[in-house]
Design a protein around this motif. Structure first.
Motif, short mmCIF file in Angstrom:
data_model
loop_
_atom_site.label_atom_id
_atom_site.label_comp_id
_atom_site.label_asym_id
_atom_site.label_seq_id
_atom_site.Cartn_x
_atom_site.Cartn_y
_atom_site.Cartn_z
N ALA A 141 9.44 -15.31 -33.05
CA ALA A 141 9.77 -15.73 -31.69
C ALA A 141 11.26 -16.07 -31.57
CB ALA A 141 8.92 -16.93 -31.29
N LEU A 142 11.79 -16.79 -32.55
CA LEU A 142 13.21 -17.13 -32.51
C LEU A 142 14.09 -15.89 -32.60
CD1 LEU A 142 13.23 -20.31 -34.80
CD2 LEU A 142 13.43 -20.22 -32.32
N LEU A 143 13.71 -14.95 -33.47
CA LEU A 143 14.48 -13.72 -33.58
C LEU A 143 14.40 -12.90 -32.29
CD1 LEU A 143 13.58 -12.59 -37.23
CD2 LEU A 143 15.73 -13.59 -36.41
N ALA A 144 13.22 -12.88 -31.67
CA ALA A 144 13.06 -12.13 -30.42
C ALA A 144 13.91 -12.73 -29.30
CB ALA A 144 11.59 -12.10 -30.00
N VAL A 145 13.92 -14.05 -29.23
CA VAL A 145 14.73 -14.71 -28.20
C VAL A 145 16.21 -14.46 -28.46
CG1 VAL A 145 15.42 -16.95 -27.28
CG2 VAL A 145 13.01 -16.45 -27.67
N ALA A 146 16.63 -14.54 -29.72
CA ALA A 146 18.02 -14.29 -30.04
C ALA A 146 18.41 -12.85 -29.70
CB ALA A 146 18.26 -14.56 -31.53
N LEU A 147 17.54 -11.89 -30.03
CA LEU A 147 17.82 -10.49 -29.72
C LEU A 147 17.86 -10.28 -28.21
CD1 LEU A 147 18.21 -7.60 -30.74
CD2 LEU A 147 15.71 -7.34 -30.73
N TYR A 148 16.94 -10.91 -27.49
CA TYR A 148 16.92 -10.79 -26.03
C TYR A 148 18.21 -11.33 -25.41
CZ TYR A 148 15.72 -12.01 -21.21
OH TYR A 148 15.74 -12.17 -19.85
N SER A 149 18.67 -12.46 -25.93
CA SER A 149 19.91 -13.06 -25.41
C SER A 149 21.10 -12.15 -25.66
CB SER A 149 20.13 -14.43 -26.04
OG SER A 149 19.04 -15.30 -25.75
N VAL A 150 21.16 -11.57 -26.85
CA VAL A 150 22.27 -10.67 -27.18
C VAL A 150 22.26 -9.44 -26.29
CG1 VAL A 150 23.25 -9.20 -28.97
CG2 VAL A 150 22.47 -11.50 -29.55
N VAL A 151 21.08 -8.84 -26.13
CA VAL A 151 20.96 -7.64 -25.29
C VAL A 151 21.31 -7.97 -23.84
CG1 VAL A 151 19.34 -5.94 -24.37
CG2 VAL A 151 19.29 -6.53 -26.80
N GLN A 152 20.84 -9.10 -23.38
CA GLN A 152 21.13 -9.49 -22.00
C GLN A 152 22.62 -9.73 -21.80
OE1 GLN A 152 19.47 -13.28 -20.64
NE2 GLN A 152 18.80 -12.29 -18.75
N HIS A 153 23.25 -10.35 -22.80
CA HIS A 153 24.70 -10.61 -22.70
C HIS A 153 25.48 -9.30 -22.68
CE1 HIS A 153 28.52 -12.63 -23.26
NE2 HIS A 153 28.78 -11.81 -24.28
N ILE A 154 25.09 -8.36 -23.52
CA ILE A 154 25.79 -7.07 -23.54
C ILE A 154 25.54 -6.30 -22.25
CG2 ILE A 154 25.92 -4.84 -24.73
CD1 ILE A 154 25.23 -6.29 -27.32
N ALA A 155 24.29 -6.33 -21.76
CA ALA A 155 23.97 -5.61 -20.53
C ALA A 155 24.73 -6.18 -19.33
CB ALA A 155 22.47 -5.67 -20.28
#
Length: 617
Positions: free
Chosen positions: A213-227
């Motif tokens: 869950a922590l890794l998924a949230v971190a990945l989601y935040s990174v993708v959202q920031h790049i997008a």
């Protein structure tokens, strides 16, 4: 010299923020190192050895003594950091009141993670982490009790106060703490069971779930920031002074949406549910920042904060200037703290007076577009074209399609009133397409004709002092079947205390014989306005008295009041019932006259229509 001081202050602030972030990152590790020499295993012979070094006896001699001294020195670091954080929180209100934005920025690693007013959670979480680290040196029952209560309090407090600025962080904190609490309770219940394998499997699954869950949230935040770097959530951020331009902003937002689905707009009444997220929207989620420049816009601290954040984030900015707006000069910028004393509140978000003053001077370099003082659909279409780079698909005077059979009256000298009338007409067209595909809003050179049977009067501040409104109402009085519904569109609206013209005064009284409906853009979201417009439509095509009938009611009521006042005083005793009977007889007689007059008007109407038409939705 001033530039050097400012540069040094920024460097010191950045350095302190970096050290603070590192201490916060390794705080738990430092606290764990402090208790390491005191985590000992008990052997059958009574000897104690360190858990991480079985050859070292826990007897405070030799190597163990050296480790104990080193842990004592190491513990000074987390203790000092905790004291410093407490001092920051104690002095924070005073610093914010003084507008000390550099102090807030230097301590942003503590403060800006939480919503304003929830900064105290910084110290609470640090104390929680220290107590969790200390639980291994306690006996098993005490350790379980302490850790269980800490996790339970964490879940309850975070779920109730929601202290994190990011909603994602709040949810992750609740989920992780809840999973750990469940594992802890499960372990406490099954600690004496002989079957350990199922418990180990459950703990492994829960631990894996937390990590994933922590890794998924971190990945989601990174993708959202790049997008967000390539595609913003909102094409336009409409910053405005609600009481001065809420109707215009609502109409502008509607027109932008009609130009294309890609022209999404941020309007605070629609999208802002958490004030702490306001500056994040215009600095990270917006492609173009639009300042609706009315006379008082630069004196609103939140609008000024939005403008500052847009400048610092290098968001493309456009000014839509009204006639009463003037660009600020150096004198206004230098004395801004006296004009807007509460601008110091922006220090909570790390922005101070110096950034505000720089932004006021920067406004002279921003692209601007002047809004015509006389509101028209053409001027609005030109503003939308300037923002979007597209051309209008509508004609200059009216949209495609038949005009509506109802007429909307608004003060043509008040741009906000005209914009509100257009907004109301937009909703009415969507609700009643069979009544016309283009709402009719009367302009200054228009007149109320004898065929205009249904009128909507948009009531705004001082609207009855307008000569145009007076002319229209006097014309409406001559329409036999005219039904007029007042709509309150301004929280500052008040009935005039004195009207010199008797006929005009009687019309105003007659307008408000029936209760007016509110339709106030400055206090409502788009969804709320749609509901209000639905209520207006139901009333307009429902049981609504004709204007002539209401004028008769007002006139007869005034005559009854005068007649009752002219009655000579009766005897002091035993006259209540007689006076009451006289009043009832007078009122009954006048009511019969009103009804007879209404029937006469029905016979005189050019075209006899149904008294009301129920609207099907």
């Amino acid at each position: 010299m001033m530039t050097r001081k400012t540069s040094f202050a920024l460097q010191a602030s950045g350095l302190l923020k970096t050290f603070g972030f590192l201490f916060l990152l390794f705080y738990i590790s430092l606290s764990a190192a402090f208790v390491e020499p005191f985590r000992c295993n008990v052997h059958p012979n009574g000897s104690l050895t360190m858990q991480t070094a079985h050859s070292v006896f826990c007897n405070f001699a030799g190597t163990h003594f050296t480790l104990a001294v080193m842990s004592g020195l190491i513990c000074l670091l987390p203790i000092s950091f905790l004291v410093m954080c407490s001092w920051v929180l104690v002095t924070l209100p005073r610093r914010v009141a003084a507008g000390n934005a550099p102090f807030v920025r230097a301590c942003s690693f503590l403060i800006l993670r939480f919503r304003p007013g929830c900064e105290g959670f910084t110290v609470l979480f640090l104390l929680r982490n220290v107590l969790i680290v200390l639980t291994p040196i306690m006996n098993s029952s005490t350790g379980l009790f302490v850790m269980g209560n800490l996790l339970a309090l964490t879940v309850a407090s975070v779920a109730y106060y929601r202290p994190w600025r990011s909603e994602v962080a709040t949810r992750v904190d609740i989920v992780v703490s809840s999973v750990l609490l469940s594992v802890l309770l499960l372990g406490a219940i099954t600690v004496n069971d002989s079957q350990k394998q199922p418990l180990m499997v459950i703990c492994t699954v829960c631990g894996s779930f937390v990590i994933v869950a922590l890794l998924a949230v971190a990945l989601y935040s990174v993708v959202q920031h790049i997008a967000s770097k390539f595609r913003k959530k909102f094409a336009f951020f409409l910053s405005h002074h609600r009481s001065a331009s809420a109707g215009f902003v609502r109409l502008l937002s509607m027109e932008l949406k009609q130009r294309g689905s890609q022209f999404t707009t941020f309007v605070d009444s629609d999208h802002l549910t958490d004030l702490s997220q306001l500056f994040s929207y215009d600095s990270h989620d917006t492609q173009t920042f639009v300042l609706i420049a009315t006379s008082e816009i630069l004196k609103r601290k939140w609008c000024m904060g939005e403008l500052v954040m847009a400048r610092l984030a290098e968001v493309q900015t456009i000014l839509l200037t009204f006639l009463d707006f003037d660009l600020p000069d150096d004198r206004f910028a230098e004395g801004y703290s006296r004009v807007v004393p509460d601008i110091r509140d922006l220090a909570t978000y790390g922005r101070g007076l110096s950034e505000v003053q720089d932004t006021l001077r920067w406004l002279h370099t921003v692209k601007s577009f002047a809004i015509a003082p006389d509101f028209s659909r053409k001027s609005l279409a030109m503003a939308v074209s300037e923002l979007t780079g597209t051309t209008s698909i509508f004609a200059e005077t009216k949209q495609q399609g038949a005009e509506s059979d109802y007429l909307i009256l608004a003060d043509p000298e008040n741009m906000e009133a005209m914009a509100t009338a257009e907004v109301l007409g937009h909703f009415m067209v969507n609700l009643l397409p069979e009544r016309g595909l283009s709402a009719r809003v009367l302009t200054a050179d228009g007149n109320v004709s004898r065929t205009d049977a249904r009128l909507l009067l948009v009531c705004t501040h001082n609207c009855f002092q307008s000569g145009h409104v007076a002319r229209w109402l006097l014309q409406a009085r001559m329409v036999p079947d005219c039904q007029l519904l007042p709509v309150l569109a301004d929280e500052l609206f008040q009935l005039p205390r004195r009207v010199d013209d008797a006929a005009y005064a009687q019309i105003i009284k007659a307008v408000f014989v029936e209760v007016a409906l509110p339709f106030i853009p400055s206090q409502s979201s788009e969804v709320d306005l749609a509901i209000r417009a639905r209520q207006v439509a139901l009333r307009l095509y429902g049981e609504l008295k004709r204007l002539r009938t209401k004028m008769l009611i007002v006139g007869k009521t005034c005559e009854v009041s005068e007649e009752v006042l002219e009655q000579p005083p009766g005897p002091p005793e035993g006259s209540d019932s007689e006076a009451s009977n006289v009043s009832l007889q007078i009122l009954s007689s006048q009511a019969i006259q009103v009804k007879s007059s209404e029937e006469l008007l029905d016979r005189q109407a050019a075209s006899d229509q149904a008294d009301y038409v129920m609207v099907a939705f």
